[in-house]
Design a protein around this motif. Structure first.
Motif, PDB file in Angstrom:
ATOM      1  N   GLU A   1      31.462  69.366  40.474  1.00  0.00           N
ATOM      2  CA  GLU A   1      32.509  68.433  40.881  1.00  0.00           C
ATOM      3  C   GLU A   1      32.915  68.624  42.338  1.00  0.00           C
ATOM      4  O   GLU A   1      33.421  67.698  42.966  1.00  0.00           O
ATOM      5  N   SER A   2      32.669  69.815  42.869  1.00  0.00           N
ATOM      6  CA  SER A   2      33.041  70.070  44.268  1.00  0.00           C
ATOM      7  C   SER A   2      32.191  69.249  45.240  1.00  0.00           C
ATOM      8  O   SER A   2      32.568  69.075  46.398  1.00  0.00           O
ATOM      9  N   PHE A   3      31.040  68.747  44.785  1.00  0.00           N
ATOM     10  CA  PHE A   3      30.178  67.946  45.653  1.00  0.00           C
ATOM     11  C   PHE A   3      30.635  66.496  45.740  1.00  0.00           C
ATOM     12  O   PHE A   3      30.202  65.759  46.628  1.00  0.00           O
ATOM     13  N   ILE A   4      31.475  66.067  44.817  1.00  0.00           N
ATOM     14  CA  ILE A   4      31.897  64.666  44.791  1.00  0.00           C
ATOM     15  C   ILE A   4      32.853  64.387  45.942  1.00  0.00           C
ATOM     16  O   ILE A   4      33.840  65.086  46.124  1.00  0.00           O
ATOM     17  N   SER A   5      32.526  63.354  46.705  1.00  0.00           N
ATOM     18  CA  SER A   5      33.392  62.980  47.826  1.00  0.00           C
ATOM     19  C   SER A   5      33.492  61.468  47.885  1.00  0.00           C
ATOM     20  O   SER A   5      32.633  60.744  47.374  1.00  0.00           O
ATOM     21  N   GLY A   6      34.540  60.977  48.513  1.00  0.00           N
ATOM     22  CA  GLY A   6      34.724  59.536  48.626  1.00  0.00           C
ATOM     23  C   GLY A   6      35.058  58.913  47.278  1.00  0.00           C
ATOM     24  O   GLY A   6      35.723  59.518  46.430  1.00  0.00           O
ATOM     25  N   SER A  58      34.684  58.151  43.676  1.00  0.00           N
ATOM     26  CA  SER A  58      34.012  58.871  42.591  1.00  0.00           C
ATOM     27  C   SER A  58      33.023  57.982  41.851  1.00  0.00           C
ATOM     28  O   SER A  58      31.921  58.418  41.494  1.00  0.00           O
ATOM     29  N   PHE A  66      29.879  57.546  43.946  1.00  0.00           N
ATOM     30  CA  PHE A  66      29.121  58.791  44.033  1.00  0.00           C
ATOM     31  C   PHE A  66      28.348  59.049  42.743  1.00  0.00           C
ATOM     32  O   PHE A  66      27.163  59.388  42.774  1.00  0.00           O
ATOM     33  N   ASP A 106      26.476  62.797  52.052  1.00  0.00           N
ATOM     34  CA  ASP A 106      27.050  63.293  50.809  1.00  0.00           C
ATOM     35  C   ASP A 106      26.488  62.558  49.608  1.00  0.00           C
ATOM     36  O   ASP A 106      26.303  63.140  48.549  1.00  0.00           O
ATOM     37  N   GLU A 107      26.216  61.244  49.765  1.00  0.00           N
ATOM     38  CA  GLU A 107      25.756  60.463  48.631  1.00  0.00           C
ATOM     39  C   GLU A 107      24.285  60.712  48.337  1.00  0.00           C
ATOM     40  O   GLU A 107      23.762  60.242  47.339  1.00  0.00           O
TER      41      GLU A 107
END
Length: 262
Positions: A216-221, A223, A226, A254-255
């Motif tokens: 979950e720490s990788f999820i950005s922008g 949700s 992503f 990030d995506e």
């Protein structure tokens, strides 16, 4: 084995009929969505034509997860020793080797089929029934194969992106494969009797959700975006055996990250 296929035959027929109807309809819908939008309207993404509905389902799933599944998974991570947690994950992964073998055969992947048999044999015999992944130590890493990948191998299109209640991200091809793997093809789960199978499935779900918490720490922008991008990239990666041919949704570094468990 003959009794197994006899018992599953009605279900298999229903699923095959559903696939025969559902896939052409979903592909036709996706093709329709690719037509130019009327002037003044918001363009519809051909890969996610049902985004408005999908976002509502995503919110529903996220609410269930936030209030029910995630707290249970967090407690599981807190109170379960890492060695036991790893053993439980290995045990359930070992049960998927029959699925991997069957779909490897259906995709004419002889080497992958042999690897699946070898992994199941080594882990079951020398790994205490699958609790220890000795096969990876013997240079036999897992090669996940499911019927959704089999459909893709034989040219079935993915269809539009779907967010399903409780089940999460999917596509018509992925969901059809999920049903076929669960109800039409032979599975190691057939050896588990009720009601033990329900308890085992519950433990599997909690264990899988607990393993996803660090990701979950990788999820950005956004949700939703992503998760959609990560799922579609991961499925393409698996269907093409590690080769990503195109990335229709990538819009930032990030995506481009893929969550292995999607």
């Amino acid at each position: 084995m003959k009794q197994l296929f006899t018992r599953r035959r009605p279900t298999a027929i229903v699923i095959l009929l559903a696939l025969a109807v559902f896939f052409p309809v979903s592909q036709a819908a996706a093709q329709t969505m690719q037509e130019p939008a009327p002037a003044g309207s918001v363009p519809v993404d051909p890969k996610d034509p049902y985004e408005s509905w999908n976002r509502k389902v995503f919110t529903f799933n996220d609410t269930i997860d936030r209030w029910v599944l995630k707290p249970v998974a967090q407690a599981y991570r807190t109170f379960t020793p890492q060695l036991i947690d790893r053993g439980i994950t290995n045990f359930f992964n070992n049960l998927t080797e029959l699925r991997n073998f069957t779909n490897s055969v259906l995709q004419l992947k002889g080497e992958s089929a042999v690897v699946a048999v070898g992994r199941f044999t080594y882990n079951t015999t020398f790994g205490l029934g699958g609790l220890i992944d000795v096969a990876t130590a013997f240079d036999l890493p897992e090669r996940p194969e499911d019927f959704g990948q089999t459909l893709g191998y034989w040219g079935t299109k993915s269809g539009p992106y779907l967010m399903l209640p409780f089940l999460g991200p999917s596509t018509p091809r992925h969901f059809g494969g999920f049903l076929t793997d669960g109800f039409a093809l032979p599975s190691a789960w057939d050896a588990v009797e009720s009601p033990d199978v329900y308890f085992a499935r519950a433990v599997q779900i909690v264990d899988k959700r607990a393993d996803l918490i660090p990701a979950e720490s990788f999820i950005s922008g956004d949700s939703y975006t992503f998760v959609r991008n990560a799922f579609l990239q991961r499925r393409e990666f698996m269907i093409n055996d590690g080769k990503v041919i195109n990335d229709p949704f990538a819009s930032g570094d990030d995506e481009n990250l893929m969550l292995d468990d999607f």
